[in-house]
Design an enzyme around this catalytic site. Structure first.
Site, PDB file in Angstrom:
ATOM      1  N   TYR A  38       0.847  -1.189   0.000  1.00 50.65           N
ATOM      2  CA  TYR A  38       0.000   0.000   0.000  1.00 50.65           C
ATOM      3  C   TYR A  38       0.886   1.244   0.000  1.00 50.65           C
ATOM      4  O   TYR A  38       1.632   1.497   0.942  1.00 50.65           O
ATOM      5  CB  TYR A  38      -0.910   0.022   1.232  1.00 50.65           C
TER       6      TYR A  38
ATOM      7  N   HIS B 226      -0.715 -12.185   1.347  1.00 49.00           N
ATOM      8  CA  HIS B 226      -1.711 -11.322   0.703  1.00 49.00           C
ATOM      9  C   HIS B 226      -2.433 -12.028  -0.456  1.00 49.00           C
ATOM     10  O   HIS B 226      -3.640 -11.872  -0.649  1.00 49.00           O
ATOM     11  CB  HIS B 226      -1.007 -10.069   0.187  1.00 49.00           C
TER      12      HIS B 226
ATOM     13  N   SER C  80     -13.350  -4.733   2.510  1.00 47.68           N
ATOM     14  CA  SER C  80     -14.350  -4.069   1.654  1.00 47.68           C
ATOM     15  C   SER C  80     -15.783  -4.429   2.021  1.00 47.68           C
ATOM     16  O   SER C  80     -16.607  -4.732   1.147  1.00 47.68           O
ATOM     17  CB  SER C  80     -14.098  -4.384   0.172  1.00 47.68           C
ATOM     18  N   PRO C  81     -16.134  -4.401   3.322  1.00 47.99           N
ATOM     19  CA  PRO C  81     -17.512  -4.722   3.705  1.00 47.99           C
ATOM     20  C   PRO C  81     -18.516  -3.672   3.239  1.00 47.99           C
ATOM     21  O   PRO C  81     -19.725  -3.908   3.276  1.00 47.99           O
ATOM     22  CB  PRO C  81     -17.448  -4.778   5.230  1.00 47.99           C
ATOM     23  N   LEU C  82     -17.995  -2.524   2.778  1.00 42.24           N
ATOM     24  CA  LEU C  82     -18.860  -1.474   2.234  1.00 42.24           C
ATOM     25  C   LEU C  82     -18.784  -1.432   0.706  1.00 42.24           C
ATOM     26  O   LEU C  82     -19.167  -0.438   0.085  1.00 42.24           O
ATOM     27  CB  LEU C  82     -18.466  -0.107   2.808  1.00 42.24           C
ATOM     28  N   GLY C  83     -18.294  -2.520   0.122  1.00 43.11           N
ATOM     29  CA  GLY C  83     -18.239  -2.574  -1.340  1.00 43.11           C
ATOM     30  C   GLY C  83     -17.415  -1.459  -1.936  1.00 43.11           C
ATOM     31  O   GLY C  83     -17.808  -0.845  -2.929  1.00 43.11           O
ATOM     32  N   ARG C  84     -16.249  -1.185  -1.324  1.00 42.57           N
ATOM     33  CA  ARG C  84     -15.367  -0.098  -1.762  1.00 42.57           C
ATOM     34  C   ARG C  84     -16.101   1.246  -1.819  1.00 42.57           C
ATOM     35  O   ARG C  84     -15.854   2.072  -2.688  1.00 42.57           O
ATOM     36  CB  ARG C  84     -14.735  -0.434  -3.119  1.00 42.57           C
ATOM     37  N   GLY C  85     -16.998   1.417  -0.869  1.00 40.11           N
ATOM     38  CA  GLY C  85     -17.722   2.678  -0.749  1.00 40.11           C
ATOM     39  C   GLY C  85     -19.047   2.705  -1.482  1.00 40.11           C
ATOM     40  O   GLY C  85     -19.891   3.577  -1.216  1.00 40.11           O
ATOM     41  N   PHE C  86     -19.270   1.750  -2.387  1.00 38.36           N
ATOM     42  CA  PHE C  86     -20.493   1.797  -3.188  1.00 38.36           C
ATOM     43  C   PHE C  86     -21.737   1.581  -2.354  1.00 38.36           C
ATOM     44  O   PHE C  86     -22.794   2.182  -2.616  1.00 38.36           O
ATOM     45  CB  PHE C  86     -20.415   0.752  -4.305  1.00 38.36           C
TER      46      PHE C  86
END
Length: 332
Positions: A58, A127, A206-212
């Site tokens: 990262y 990873h 990504s439990p928020l779907g990368r913000g979507f």
């Protein structure tokens, strides 16, 4: 609020029920703001979010340096996870490789410890699984790091159930990190049951779907030129975006009836899937960190869980999780 601590697997690891993904602080989601990111990290600790997640790739190592420097005076509060195996080259921005070679495992760990400025890593993940190196050899090298005191617990990321079983025979695996949310549910069929059978914890990224799933991204949203979402993630592009927007609209309607934000509903759904799950929603801003933490107070009834799942059928999502190159790195 006092955030619950949970056992992550059966090897002794204990983490905050919600963690913090730090990737976006240094890359992939637009411009950096290290000052705000550091403030977000410290605010997370104040709130009791002590499970922090980074990786050596990262920001080409910058993220580990940022996290390590920020938490240095509060190290004893933190359960720190980082990762190795993905290879990048600053001179070739589009290059991504994978290595699980034993000699590389040790080199990568030493490099991460140097960047972090710490004497040990709490949870060290591979990873991505290296298809050219037997998992037994990779985990064998990781186990040596445990013996040396450089690492406490071992983890895998985006590994298949078969690989998890093979790895676990070499050295107990504490956690698997894999994408999981209401719009990415592939792990439910085989991987989650395997983890629970073996006593391995689950860390959804990504439990928020990368913000979507927060409802803040639409086809009219102008993403920063440094934002990878429309390049690397097909769900954010073209007709896929339009189709997926309809699904998010349904989640938004349910959230509004419940008096919460769509992202909080999405996180509450993940929490409802098991007390052995510790999601790591990522953010680089204190405002969104606090919104995510508030999701811990949202309790869903079985009927509400069923309603959410009916609104987002497993096979209704348009587009793969990653582009073609990214999908090749995910074991099935």
């Amino acid at each position: 609020m006092a955030i619950e601590k949970i056992k992550l697997g059966t090897q002794g690891a204990v983490v905050s029920r919600e963690g913090l993904g730090c990737m976006g602080m240094s890359e992939f989601y637009g411009e950096r703001n290290d000052e705000e990111s550091a403030a977000t990290l410290l605010r997370a600790l104040d709130l009791g979010v002590t499970f922090l997640d980074t990786a050596d790739v990262y920001g080409f190592g910058d993220n580990e340096e940022l996290v390590g420097k920020t938490i240095k005076s509060r190290r004893d509060e933190v359960f720190l996870a980082t990762k190795f195996a993905n290879l990048r080259d600053k001179s070739k921005p589009d290059y991504w490789g994978i290595s699980g070679k034993p000699e590389y495992v040790k080199q990568a760990c030493d490099a991460s410890l140097t960047r972090l400025g710490l004497d040990h890593i709490d949870l060290y993940y591979q990873h991505r699984v290296d298809p050219d190196t037997p998992i037994e050899e990779t985990v064998g090298a990781m186990a040596e790091l445990v013996k040396e005191g450089k690492v406490k617990y071992l983890g895998l990321s985006e590994a298949s159930a078969a690989t998890i079983r093979r790895a676990h025979k070499v050295h107990p695996i504490t956690a698997l990190q894999t994408e999981y949310s209401i719009w990415s549910r592939e792990v439910e069929e085989e991987i989650l049951p395997t983890l629970r059978e073996l006593g391995i914890g689950f860390v959804p990224y990504s439990p928020l779907g990368r913000g979507f799933l927060t409802g803040t991204i639409t086809k009219d949203t102008e993403l920063d030129s440094k934002d990878f979402r429309k390049v690397r993630y097909p769900r954010f592009a073209g007709d896929n975006l339009d189709k997926n927007q309809l699904i998010v609209n349904r989640l938004t309607d349910i959230a509004e009836r419940k008096g919460i934000k769509p992202g909080q509903l999405a996180l509450a759904w993940v929490f409802a899937k098991g007390d052995d799950i510790a999601p790591i929603p990522g953010t680089k801003r204190r405002k969104y960190l606090e919104e995510n933490v508030a999701a811990l107070d949202v309790k869903l009834t079985p009927e509400e869980v069923a309603e959410i799942e009916a609104a987002v059928p497993v096979h209704a999502i348009a587009g793969d999780r990653y582009n073609e190159g990214g999908m090749k790195t995910i074991e099935k």
